[in-house]
Design a protein around this motif. Sequence first.
Motif, PDB file in Angstrom:
ATOM      1  N   SER A  91       0.843  -1.195   0.000  1.00  0.00           N
ATOM      2  CA  SER A  91       0.000   0.000   0.000  1.00  0.00           C
ATOM      3  C   SER A  91       0.880   1.247   0.000  1.00  0.00           C
ATOM      4  CB  SER A  91      -0.922   0.008   1.220  1.00  0.00           C
ATOM      5  OG  SER A  91      -0.170   0.135   2.405  1.00  0.00           O
ATOM      6  N   LYS A  92       0.468   2.219  -0.754  1.00  0.00           N
ATOM      7  CA  LYS A  92       1.220   3.460  -0.899  1.00  0.00           C
ATOM      8  C   LYS A  92       0.845   4.418   0.225  1.00  0.00           C
ATOM      9  CE  LYS A  92       2.989   2.276  -4.841  1.00  0.00           C
ATOM     10  NZ  LYS A  92       4.359   1.881  -4.973  1.00  0.00           N
ATOM     11  N   LYS A  93       1.846   4.955   0.881  1.00  0.00           N
ATOM     12  CA  LYS A  93       1.600   5.949   1.908  1.00  0.00           C
ATOM     13  C   LYS A  93       1.530   7.313   1.251  1.00  0.00           C
ATOM     14  CE  LYS A  93       3.745   3.565   5.734  1.00  0.00           C
ATOM     15  NZ  LYS A  93       4.747   3.638   6.802  1.00  0.00           N
ATOM     16  N   ILE A  94       0.662   8.139   1.741  1.00  0.00           N
ATOM     17  CA  ILE A  94       0.521   9.497   1.238  1.00  0.00           C
ATOM     18  C   ILE A  94       1.108  10.435   2.284  1.00  0.00           C
ATOM     19  CG2 ILE A  94      -1.108  11.273   0.504  1.00  0.00           C
ATOM     20  CD1 ILE A  94      -0.937   8.907  -1.395  1.00  0.00           C
ATOM     21  N   HIS A  95       2.033  11.286   1.852  1.00  0.00           N
ATOM     22  CA  HIS A  95       2.684  12.248   2.735  1.00  0.00           C
ATOM     23  C   HIS A  95       2.198  13.643   2.386  1.00  0.00           C
ATOM     24  CE1 HIS A  95       5.533   9.203   4.119  1.00  0.00           C
ATOM     25  NE2 HIS A  95       5.597   8.811   2.854  1.00  0.00           N
ATOM     26  N   LEU A  96       2.070  14.475   3.375  1.00  0.00           N
ATOM     27  CA  LEU A  96       1.641  15.858   3.201  1.00  0.00           C
ATOM     28  C   LEU A  96       2.859  16.759   3.333  1.00  0.00           C
ATOM     29  CD1 LEU A  96      -0.851  17.725   2.892  1.00  0.00           C
ATOM     30  CD2 LEU A  96      -0.880  17.875   5.370  1.00  0.00           C
ATOM     31  N   CYS A  97       3.120  17.551   2.299  1.00  0.00           N
ATOM     32  CA  CYS A  97       4.251  18.475   2.312  1.00  0.00           C
ATOM     33  C   CYS A  97       3.917  19.658   3.219  1.00  0.00           C
ATOM     34  CB  CYS A  97       4.555  18.961   0.896  1.00  0.00           C
ATOM     35  SG  CYS A  97       5.891  20.173   0.827  1.00  0.00           S
ATOM     36  N   HIS A  98       4.823  19.966   4.147  1.00  0.00           N
ATOM     37  CA  HIS A  98       4.598  21.070   5.068  1.00  0.00           C
ATOM     38  C   HIS A  98       4.789  22.433   4.414  1.00  0.00           C
ATOM     39  CE1 HIS A  98       4.962  17.894   8.120  1.00  0.00           C
ATOM     40  NE2 HIS A  98       4.229  18.691   8.856  1.00  0.00           N
ATOM     41  N   GLU A 132      -0.400  16.665  -1.294  1.00  0.00           N
ATOM     42  CA  GLU A 132      -0.132  15.276  -0.932  1.00  0.00           C
ATOM     43  C   GLU A 132       0.741  14.622  -1.993  1.00  0.00           C
ATOM     44  OE1 GLU A 132      -3.939  13.441  -0.514  1.00  0.00           O
ATOM     45  OE2 GLU A 132      -4.255  14.277   1.473  1.00  0.00           O
ATOM     46  N   PHE A 133       1.725  13.841  -1.542  1.00  0.00           N
ATOM     47  CA  PHE A 133       2.646  13.150  -2.428  1.00  0.00           C
ATOM     48  C   PHE A 133       2.890  11.740  -1.920  1.00  0.00           C
ATOM     49  CE2 PHE A 133       3.667  17.606  -2.987  1.00  0.00           C
ATOM     50  CZ  PHE A 133       3.782  17.712  -4.361  1.00  0.00           C
ATOM     51  N   GLY A 145       8.925  14.672  12.240  1.00  0.00           N
ATOM     52  CA  GLY A 145       7.633  14.677  11.566  1.00  0.00           C
ATOM     53  C   GLY A 145       7.541  15.660  10.411  1.00  0.00           C
ATOM     54  N   PHE A 146       8.547  16.477  10.218  1.00  0.00           N
ATOM     55  CA  PHE A 146       8.557  17.439   9.111  1.00  0.00           C
ATOM     56  C   PHE A 146       8.703  16.689   7.792  1.00  0.00           C
ATOM     57  CE2 PHE A 146      10.936  20.125   6.136  1.00  0.00           C
ATOM     58  CZ  PHE A 146      10.115  21.237   6.093  1.00  0.00           C
ATOM     59  N   SER A 147       7.897  17.056   6.800  1.00  0.00           N
ATOM     60  CA  SER A 147       7.953  16.454   5.467  1.00  0.00           C
ATOM     61  C   SER A 147       8.019  17.554   4.419  1.00  0.00           C
ATOM     62  CB  SER A 147       6.711  15.597   5.201  1.00  0.00           C
ATOM     63  OG  SER A 147       6.641  14.527   6.095  1.00  0.00           O
ATOM     64  N   ILE A 148       8.822  17.314   3.385  1.00  0.00           N
ATOM     65  CA  ILE A 148       8.944  18.278   2.293  1.00  0.00           C
ATOM     66  C   ILE A 148       9.005  17.496   0.981  1.00  0.00           C
ATOM     67  CG2 ILE A 148      11.452  18.422   2.550  1.00  0.00           C
ATOM     68  CD1 ILE A 148      11.210  21.393   1.714  1.00  0.00           C
ATOM     69  N   CYS A 149       8.242  17.939  -0.018  1.00  0.00           N
ATOM     70  CA  CYS A 149       8.210  17.243  -1.306  1.00  0.00           C
ATOM     71  C   CYS A 149       9.473  17.564  -2.109  1.00  0.00           C
ATOM     72  CB  CYS A 149       6.954  17.609  -2.092  1.00  0.00           C
ATOM     73  SG  CYS A 149       6.909  19.320  -2.676  1.00  0.00           S
ATOM     74  N   GLN A 150       9.682  16.824  -3.162  1.00  0.00           N
ATOM     75  CA  GLN A 150      10.884  16.987  -3.977  1.00  0.00           C
ATOM     76  C   GLN A 150      10.945  18.372  -4.618  1.00  0.00           C
ATOM     77  OE1 GLN A 150      13.349  14.512  -4.318  1.00  0.00           O
ATOM     78  NE2 GLN A 150      14.485  16.201  -5.175  1.00  0.00           N
TER      79      GLN A 150
END
Length: 73
Positions: free
Chosen positions: A15-22, A27-28, A37-42
């Motif tokens: 299953s693919k996890k969906i991450h939220l870019c801060h 959603e990516f 817990g910090f997330s940043i998209c490419q």
Amino acid sequence: MTEATQQSRKEKRRSKKIHLCHCCGREFQFCWNCRCGFSICQECMYENEWGMTCNGITWECPDCSAQNGFGNQ
């Protein structure tokens, strides 16, 4: 192990996890993540790389100042 539990484990692993870019709030499936817990998209990482890394090998989390690797070593 029964066949049903093996099937559910495979489905859970795939299953693919969906991450939220801060930064941009979108959603990516892939984001750079810090342990805090910090997330940043490419895309946002490319835009903000000048302020988050000085050597191109590690990046510094803007929330907790922890050093995280790019995985290119």
